[in-house]
Design a protein around this motif. Structure first.
Motif, PDB file in Angstrom:
ATOM      1  N   LEU A 160      -7.369  -3.190  -3.266  1.00 45.50           N
ATOM      2  CA  LEU A 160      -7.504  -2.111  -2.297  1.00 45.50           C
ATOM      3  C   LEU A 160      -7.319  -2.740  -0.776  1.00 45.50           C
ATOM      4  O   LEU A 160      -6.738  -2.191   0.071  1.00 45.50           O
ATOM      5  CB  LEU A 160      -8.436  -1.247  -2.455  1.00 45.50           C
ATOM      6  N   ASN A 161      -8.113  -3.720  -0.795  1.00 51.79           N
ATOM      7  CA  ASN A 161      -8.425  -4.058   0.860  1.00 51.79           C
ATOM      8  C   ASN A 161      -7.594  -5.515   1.010  1.00 51.79           C
ATOM      9  O   ASN A 161      -7.036  -5.509   2.127  1.00 51.79           O
ATOM     10  CB  ASN A 161      -9.928  -4.771   0.751  1.00 51.79           C
ATOM     11  N   LYS A 164      -3.671  -4.050  -0.404  1.00 53.47           N
ATOM     12  CA  LYS A 164      -3.423  -2.820   0.393  1.00 53.47           C
ATOM     13  C   LYS A 164      -2.920  -1.687  -0.762  1.00 53.47           C
ATOM     14  O   LYS A 164      -2.099  -0.882  -0.410  1.00 53.47           O
ATOM     15  CB  LYS A 164      -2.867  -3.064   1.567  1.00 53.47           C
ATOM     16  N   ASN A 166      -2.525   1.404  -2.855  1.00 51.26           N
ATOM     17  CA  ASN A 166      -2.898   2.619  -2.528  1.00 51.26           C
ATOM     18  C   ASN A 166      -3.979   3.133  -3.791  1.00 51.26           C
ATOM     19  O   ASN A 166      -3.706   3.061  -5.192  1.00 51.26           O
ATOM     20  CB  ASN A 166      -1.738   3.601  -2.671  1.00 51.26           C
TER      21      ASN A 166
END
Length: 192
Positions: A160-161, A164, A166
């Protein structure tokens, strides 16, 4: 103490071993809708599962509950199918507001506990007391689940970080994969 460590290791292996894919998929399905910031809620969720698991083991060892193993082997992946399907249907909902997940984890833990019941009945029946073996087994199981949870949370944080990804795509991808694998297991284990 040696008996306790034996059962602790048995509980650990029950969730960590390569033969424990159904349990690992279930933990993944349980936590797929949560974020890494929900780690406390996830730990409560897997603990609810362990409580259900241990209640069934105790009832089985005491010979209060017996379910034919063919049905248990069918019901375990079916609980995973239902959990993954619920994730897919509810992917747009906020899981922190849904307390139903805790009750489902507890109930499905009861079913999953039946998967080890026959083995536990044979092993622990020779023992003077069921308390120490059950405690050791369930602590080992819980420790294994916590390791799996944190491994998945680390992966989720990275995806997620750093990449990226979704969050809704993560939920859909993981839940669809778990659904497909567990549906195959369910269909292979139909007891009639």
């Amino acid at each position: 103490m040696q008996d306790f460590l034996f059962y602790l290791n048995l509980g650990w292996e029950h969730i960590i071993s390569l033969d424990a894919l159904d349990h690992q998929l279930f933990v993944l399905a349980l936590m797929a809708i949560y974020s890494y910031s929900d780690w406390k809620k996830i730990l409560i969720l897997v603990t609810a599962f362990t409580i259900g698991h241990s209640v069934t083991l105790a009832l089985s060892i005491l010979d209060i509950v017996r379910v034919p193993s063919a049905w248990v082997e069918f019901l375990i992946p079916l609980t995973i199918v239902l959990t993954a399907l619920g994730n897919i249907v509810m992917k747009n909902k906020n899981p922190s507001k849904n307390k139903t997940n805790y009750y489902l984890a507890l109930f499905f833990g009861l079913i999953h506990g039946l998967g080890f019941a026959n083995t536990a009945r044979v092993m622990i029946a020779k023992s003077q007391s069921i308390a120490l073996p059950l405690l050791g087994f369930n602590i080992g199981l819980e420790m294994g689940q916590i390791v799996i949870v944190f491994a998945i949370l680390i992966l989720l944080f990275i995806l997620l970080n750093l990449f990226k990804i979704n969050r809704k795509d993560w939920i859909l991808f993981v839940s669809a994969g778990v659904f497909a694998l567990s549906l195959q297991m369910t269909l292979e284990r139909i007891p009639f």
